[in-house]
Write a protein that holds these residues in place. Sequence first.
Motif, PDB file in Angstrom:
ATOM      1  N   LEU A 246       0.813  -1.217   0.000  1.00 17.07           N
ATOM      2  CA  LEU A 246       0.000   0.000   0.000  1.00 17.07           C
ATOM      3  C   LEU A 246       0.846   1.267   0.000  1.00 17.07           C
ATOM      4  O   LEU A 246       0.429   2.298  -0.534  1.00 17.07           O
ATOM      5  N   SER A 247       2.038   1.202   0.579  1.00 18.53           N
ATOM      6  CA  SER A 247       2.901   2.386   0.604  1.00 18.53           C
ATOM      7  C   SER A 247       3.398   2.755  -0.787  1.00 18.53           C
ATOM      8  O   SER A 247       3.755   3.911  -1.042  1.00 18.53           O
ATOM      9  N   LEU A 248       3.421   1.792  -1.690  1.00 19.81           N
ATOM     10  CA  LEU A 248       3.971   2.038  -3.027  1.00 19.81           C
ATOM     11  C   LEU A 248       3.054   2.899  -3.888  1.00 19.81           C
ATOM     12  O   LEU A 248       3.501   3.431  -4.909  1.00 19.81           O
ATOM     13  N   VAL A 249       1.795   3.041  -3.488  1.00 17.41           N
ATOM     14  CA  VAL A 249       0.898   3.930  -4.231  1.00 17.41           C
ATOM     15  C   VAL A 249       0.647   5.223  -3.462  1.00 17.41           C
ATOM     16  O   VAL A 249      -0.181   6.035  -3.874  1.00 17.41           O
ATOM     17  N   ARG A 250       1.387   5.405  -2.373  1.00 18.25           N
ATOM     18  CA  ARG A 250       1.221   6.632  -1.585  1.00 18.25           C
ATOM     19  C   ARG A 250       2.473   7.498  -1.614  1.00 18.25           C
ATOM     20  O   ARG A 250       2.383   8.706  -1.786  1.00 18.25           O
ATOM     21  N   ALA A 273     -11.366  -0.562   0.374  1.00 23.28           N
ATOM     22  CA  ALA A 273     -11.666   0.089   1.651  1.00 23.28           C
ATOM     23  C   ALA A 273     -10.421   0.752   2.225  1.00 23.28           C
ATOM     24  O   ALA A 273     -10.469   1.884   2.722  1.00 23.28           O
ATOM     25  N   SER A 274      -9.285   0.079   2.141  1.00 24.90           N
ATOM     26  CA  SER A 274      -8.045   0.668   2.654  1.00 24.90           C
ATOM     27  C   SER A 274      -7.665   1.909   1.865  1.00 24.90           C
ATOM     28  O   SER A 274      -7.262   2.929   2.444  1.00 24.90           O
ATOM     29  N   LEU A 275      -7.802   1.854   0.548  1.00 28.34           N
ATOM     30  CA  LEU A 275      -7.489   3.022  -0.264  1.00 28.34           C
ATOM     31  C   LEU A 275      -8.440   4.175   0.040  1.00 28.34           C
ATOM     32  O   LEU A 275      -8.033   5.336   0.086  1.00 28.34           O
ATOM     33  N   ALA A 276      -9.710   3.855   0.252  1.00 33.04           N
ATOM     34  CA  ALA A 276     -10.694   4.906   0.538  1.00 33.04           C
ATOM     35  C   ALA A 276     -10.369   5.635   1.840  1.00 33.04           C
ATOM     36  O   ALA A 276     -10.644   6.837   1.966  1.00 33.04           O
ATOM     37  N   HIS A 277      -9.784   4.913   2.783  1.00 30.08           N
ATOM     38  CA  HIS A 277      -9.406   5.522   4.066  1.00 30.08           C
ATOM     39  C   HIS A 277      -7.961   6.020   4.057  1.00 30.08           C
ATOM     40  O   HIS A 277      -7.452   6.457   5.102  1.00 30.08           O
ATOM     41  N   GLY A 278      -7.307   5.949   2.919  1.00 27.83           N
ATOM     42  CA  GLY A 278      -5.924   6.420   2.837  1.00 27.83           C
ATOM     43  C   GLY A 278      -4.962   5.623   3.690  1.00 27.83           C
ATOM     44  O   GLY A 278      -3.965   6.147   4.187  1.00 27.83           O
ATOM     45  N   ILE A 279      -5.233   4.329   3.852  1.00 26.73           N
ATOM     46  CA  ILE A 279      -4.406   3.499   4.723  1.00 26.73           C
ATOM     47  C   ILE A 279      -3.187   2.973   3.962  1.00 26.73           C
ATOM     48  O   ILE A 279      -3.290   2.523   2.826  1.00 26.73           O
TER      49      ILE A 279
END
Length: 380
Positions: A246-250, A273-279
């Motif tokens: 997930l860090s690789l797209v943030r 859901a994780s992307l929607a919450h910016g996790i």
Amino acid sequence: MTGTRQAHHPDHFDLLVVGAGIVGLAHAYTAAQRGLKVCVVERDAACIGASIRNFGFITITGQAPGDTWRRAMHAREVWQQIAPYAGIDIVHRHLWLAAYRPEAHDVLEAFMRTPMGEACELLDAADAQAKAPALSLADAQSVLFSPHELRVESRTAIGLLANWLAEVHGVTFRFGESVLEVAAPRVRTSRGTLHAERVAVCTNTDLHGLFAERIAAHELTLCRLQMLRVKPEAGFRLPGSVMMDLSLVRYEGYSTLPEAAALRARLQREEAASLAHGIHLIVVQSADGSLVVGDSHHYGDAPEPFAMEEVDQLILRHLRSTLNLETAQITERWTGVYPSSKTTPCVIDAPDDATRVVLVTSGSGASTGFGIAHDVFNAW
């Protein structure tokens, strides 16, 4: 700046810093290193904002290429230099970023081809597992190892840094005092009037106070994050800071690579859901063995201060799938807020020749603050 130190005028300074968070302290340190007489004015009785509500994770790998990455490298060197003198422990070093999807592995391969990949290693899962048994890598494609990162305990490091600046570098701190007006060399506070040749305004989330009209022009918003402290089983030790897909797209050092598009599309299908919450998962460890885990990102002009259980459970799910944990008992929960921009990682604004407004707008104050202050003074 003259560096006169104006010894005969206790209320006169070469530099006055508004705000005792890490960005303000970085400016105070940089000025003191140049022989200037410095005062820091902080409205609260102690720093209680974003600077102590984070990971204490000095992140280099994955920062946006160019100025941000360069500033992070400089900040890391400053942290390493001053930590032993200020009594700040470097709790652990290094970064281990596990790639579980083939698309994530492709991003890491592309990153290794950039100049920022220098000194990093891309390990296969078996090699990484042998070196870092705390990671759960049975389903991993590869692991990026970076030697650059370090971690301090932010909730104590900020206070220790302020004490050291006062005791060793002669910086004057005025806590519990609000700055009401800046018209250098005159600075009006809730307790009286101070004088400074120059003023650095480092007020973090206070977007509607000093120089509000100038700050408004940058179209900033606020970002609220959620974090947890988790107690693992006795004896559990991380090999360093830990991140995953997930860090690789943030982080822009990865997310702006062409290869990130395919990973983002897959994560949108599998982790909407994780992307929607910016996790995105970050895990670091404290000296007592507890883990600091996070985080999420929710944006707005006035984000609500209430943490969501759904977000905590998503973060914990990613934690359990990334580490070989037997237990994960939550011992603390908190939120933090920082200013955010869609276009720039920091704002350096000059209302006049004697004043600078400096706000980190990417949540990377600990990682880049000393580098930003270095650049500000070099150009001021």
